[in-house]
Design a protein around this motif. Structure first.
Motif, PDB file in Angstrom:
ATOM      1  N   PHE A 279       0.870  -1.183   0.000  1.00 18.36           N
ATOM      2  CA  PHE A 279       0.000   0.000   0.000  1.00 18.36           C
ATOM      3  C   PHE A 279       0.904   1.228   0.000  1.00 18.36           C
ATOM      4  N   PRO A 280       1.415   1.583  -1.197  1.00 19.92           N
ATOM      5  CA  PRO A 280       2.431   2.636  -1.243  1.00 19.92           C
ATOM      6  C   PRO A 280       1.889   3.975  -0.724  1.00 19.92           C
ATOM      7  N   VAL A 281       2.627   4.558   0.193  1.00 22.10           N
ATOM      8  CA  VAL A 281       2.260   5.852   0.766  1.00 22.10           C
ATOM      9  C   VAL A 281       3.477   6.752   0.615  1.00 22.10           C
ATOM     10  N   THR A 282       3.281   7.943   0.045  1.00 20.30           N
ATOM     11  CA  THR A 282       4.424   8.823  -0.235  1.00 20.30           C
ATOM     12  C   THR A 282       4.666   9.841   0.877  1.00 20.30           C
ATOM     13  N   THR A 283       3.789   9.847   1.882  1.00 17.53           N
ATOM     14  CA  THR A 283       3.923  10.801   2.989  1.00 17.53           C
ATOM     15  C   THR A 283       4.316  10.040   4.257  1.00 17.53           C
ATOM     16  N   ASN A 284       4.333  10.723   5.401  1.00 19.90           N
ATOM     17  CA  ASN A 284       4.543  10.036   6.680  1.00 19.90           C
ATOM     18  C   ASN A 284       3.296   9.240   7.064  1.00 19.90           C
ATOM     19  N   GLY A 285       2.137   9.634   6.502  1.00 25.29           N
ATOM     20  CA  GLY A 285       0.882   8.940   6.777  1.00 25.29           C
ATOM     21  C   GLY A 285      -0.104   9.717   7.630  1.00 25.29           C
ATOM     22  N   TYR A 286       0.293  10.916   8.074  1.00 25.49           N
ATOM     23  CA  TYR A 286      -0.615  11.706   8.923  1.00 25.49           C
ATOM     24  C   TYR A 286      -1.652  12.469   8.091  1.00 25.49           C
ATOM     25  N   ASN A 287      -1.425  12.523   6.783  1.00 28.27           N
ATOM     26  CA  ASN A 287      -2.365  13.225   5.904  1.00 28.27           C
ATOM     27  C   ASN A 287      -3.742  12.562   5.879  1.00 28.27           C
ATOM     28  N   TYR A 288      -3.781  11.233   6.065  1.00 31.91           N
ATOM     29  CA  TYR A 288      -5.074  10.531   5.973  1.00 31.91           C
ATOM     30  C   TYR A 288      -6.038  10.970   7.078  1.00 31.91           C
ATOM     31  N   GLU A 289      -5.543  11.058   8.316  1.00 34.12           N
ATOM     32  CA  GLU A 289      -6.420  11.512   9.403  1.00 34.12           C
ATOM     33  C   GLU A 289      -6.754  12.998   9.231  1.00 34.12           C
ATOM     34  N   ALA A 290      -5.794  13.771   8.733  1.00 36.45           N
ATOM     35  CA  ALA A 290      -6.038  15.209   8.550  1.00 36.45           C
ATOM     36  C   ALA A 290      -7.103  15.458   7.477  1.00 36.45           C
ATOM     37  N   ILE A 291      -7.045  14.679   6.393  1.00 38.65           N
ATOM     38  CA  ILE A 291      -8.064  14.795   5.341  1.00 38.65           C
ATOM     39  C   ILE A 291      -9.442  14.433   5.905  1.00 38.65           C
ATOM     40  N   HIS A 292      -9.479  13.381   6.720  1.00 43.43           N
ATOM     41  CA  HIS A 292     -10.739  12.979   7.352  1.00 43.43           C
ATOM     42  C   HIS A 292     -11.293  14.127   8.214  1.00 43.43           C
ATOM     43  N   VAL A 293     -10.432  14.746   9.007  1.00 41.34           N
ATOM     44  CA  VAL A 293     -10.860  15.863   9.854  1.00 41.34           C
ATOM     45  C   VAL A 293     -11.420  16.992   8.993  1.00 41.34           C
ATOM     46  N   GLN A 294     -10.731  17.314   7.902  1.00 43.57           N
ATOM     47  CA  GLN A 294     -11.216  18.381   7.021  1.00 43.57           C
ATOM     48  C   GLN A 294     -12.589  18.041   6.444  1.00 43.57           C
ATOM     49  N   ASN A 295     -12.764  16.782   6.037  1.00 47.56           N
ATOM     50  CA  ASN A 295     -14.072  16.360   5.511  1.00 47.56           C
ATOM     51  C   ASN A 295     -15.164  16.497   6.558  1.00 47.56           C
ATOM     52  N   MET A 296     -14.849  16.122   7.787  1.00 46.23           N
ATOM     53  CA  MET A 296     -15.816  16.241   8.883  1.00 46.23           C
ATOM     54  C   MET A 296     -16.194  17.715   9.099  1.00 46.23           C
ATOM     55  N   LEU A 297     -15.185  18.592   9.079  1.00 41.96           N
ATOM     56  CA  LEU A 297     -15.449  20.025   9.281  1.00 41.96           C
ATOM     57  C   LEU A 297     -16.295  20.599   8.150  1.00 41.96           C
ATOM     58  N   LEU A 298     -15.998  20.172   6.914  1.00 42.19           N
ATOM     59  CA  LEU A 298     -16.761  20.669   5.763  1.00 42.19           C
ATOM     60  C   LEU A 298     -18.208  20.187   5.795  1.00 42.19           C
ATOM     61  N   GLN A 299     -18.435  19.054   6.473  1.00 43.19           N
ATOM     62  CA  GLN A 299     -19.805  18.536   6.619  1.00 43.19           C
ATOM     63  C   GLN A 299     -20.463  19.031   7.908  1.00 43.19           C
ATOM     64  N   ASN A 300     -19.797  19.978   8.571  1.00 37.66           N
ATOM     65  CA  ASN A 300     -20.302  20.531   9.841  1.00 37.66           C
ATOM     66  C   ASN A 300     -20.550  19.464  10.903  1.00 37.66           C
ATOM     67  N   ARG A 301     -19.731  18.415  10.898  1.00 40.70           N
ATOM     68  CA  ARG A 301     -19.878  17.379  11.918  1.00 40.70           C
ATOM     69  C   ARG A 301     -19.074  17.755  13.155  1.00 40.70           C
ATOM     70  N   THR A 302     -19.562  17.298  14.299  1.00 45.25           N
ATOM     71  CA  THR A 302     -18.859  17.603  15.545  1.00 45.25           C
ATOM     72  C   THR A 302     -18.188  16.362  16.125  1.00 45.25           C
ATOM     73  N   GLU A 303     -18.337  15.234  15.412  1.00 46.51           N
ATOM     74  CA  GLU A 303     -17.720  13.985  15.859  1.00 46.51           C
ATOM     75  C   GLU A 303     -17.321  13.178  14.635  1.00 46.51           C
ATOM     76  N   SER A 304     -16.177  12.519  14.725  1.00 44.88           N
ATOM     77  CA  SER A 304     -15.717  11.677  13.617  1.00 44.88           C
ATOM     78  C   SER A 304     -16.666  10.500  13.418  1.00 44.88           C
TER      79      SER A 304
END
Length: 331
Positions: A279-304
């Motif tokens: 599962f090739p990953v070109t970053t350290n891997g912290y981008n995946y959780e950060a992208i998830h957080v951004q998606n949650m914020l854009l959907q106005n969610r208050t919980e993951s």
């Protein structure tokens, strides 16, 4: 309810609270995410914050955490301080109406976690524990395979995470005042693996070896479930271990290869035949959780929708139970 006016092009402005090693990895990975901007960083040492900010193009650097939490430009704050400060740092950010992604362990015990969650709920502000493994491609793939029942039911989980840390009585790993020890730092990952694969156990047994600073240097955990499944887990800060997770099913065995908690590969052993998946990953891997957080914020969610409050509460409850079993107390 779907928000159809969701502006997916909105830039999310991040603040990073604490400038240690993990904050560097996280800041590097933020740079790989569309619509993410590192806006400000804070350290209790202003020069350290300025150097960090310069390195990752953050326009603002603060010499106090408080100032960062009051910066009105910031949408979400990533908390990367030692374990013992997570509770107070999170509450300060929430009280200043900032969404929070807080490093694991969420806090030092369940009562602190409950307070953090209740403030987030009351203020309707997003809060999530940064258990990045949950969002990594290889781990997501394994959880889907488990859910598909392709290999039957899971029988056992074996997971370890150990490394030989250089002994420093004042460093955060060996200092009890900073929440040191193997359990909270790395034992949380094998426990998380068992929780995400098997759910909350019916019985937890544990024992530990303690070093001269009074923290657990190794911890052995056994989880038992009423359906007959079990998990054997181990953590250490005094020796290197394979740091693998092995999931035994009725019809196959999946091994999440070394450093299972990080971007990794998996090996599936079935009918004597072994097959590996990358599962090739070109970053350290912290981008995946950060992208998830951004998606949650854009959907106005208050919980993951993935690392839910329930998951964090179960995880801290497991950690508390293990600490009780091994007789580890923090002031």
């Amino acid at each position: 309810m779907t928000n159809h006016n969701m502006n997916t092009n909105k830039t999310i402005k991040w603040g990073i609270l604490g400038c240690g090693n993990i904050a560097h990895y996280f800041a590097q990975d933020l740079g790989s995410i569309p619509n993410a901007k590192l806006h400000a960083v804070a350290s209790r040492n202003l020069q350290k914050a300025k150097d960090f900010g310069e390195k990752y193009d953050a326009p603002q650097a603060y010499g106090s955490y408080e100032e960062l939490s009051k910066d009105n430009e910031i949408d979400v704050i990533y908390i990367a301080t030692p374990h013992v400060f997570h509770h107070e740092n999170t509450i300060m950010c929430l009280n200043n109406n900032k969404a929070v992604l807080c490093e694991k362990p969420f806090a030092m015990n369940i009562s602190q976690v409950e307070e953090m969650i209740s403030i987030a709920k009351e203020k309707q502000i997003f809060l999530m524990e940064a258990l990045w493994t949950y969002f990594l491609p290889h781990y997501d793939h394994v959880l889907k395979l488990i859910g598909s029942k392709e290999f039957g039911n899971v029988k056992t989980v074996t997971a370890d995470f150990g490394f030989a840390a250089t002994f420093n009585p004042d460093g955060r790993l060996f200092n009890k005042k900073l929440g040191g020890g193997s359990l909270l730092d790395v034992g949380i990952y094998p426990l998380f693996a068992a929780l995400s694969i098997l759910g909350y156990p019916d019985k937890i047994e544990a024992n530990a070896t303690f070093g001269k600073t009074g923290v657990d240097e190794t911890c052995t955990m056994k989880l038992e479930y009423s359906n007959g499944t079990s998990a054997s887990l181990f953590s250490a800060i005094s020796k290197d271990t394979n740091t693998e997770a092995i999931i035994e099913f009725e019809k196959a065995t999946i091994k999440i290869n070394t450093q299972f908690h990080k971007p990794s590969s998996i090996t599936i052993l079935k009918n004597g035949v072994s097959e590996s998946f990358e599962f090739p990953v070109t970053t350290n891997g912290y981008n995946y959780e950060a992208i998830h957080v951004q998606n949650m914020l854009l959907q106005n969610r208050t919980e993951s929708t993935i690392m839910t409050f329930d998951k964090s509460l179960q995880l801290i409850k497991m950690l508390d139970t293990v600490r009780e079993k091994i007789g580890l107390q923090y002031s």
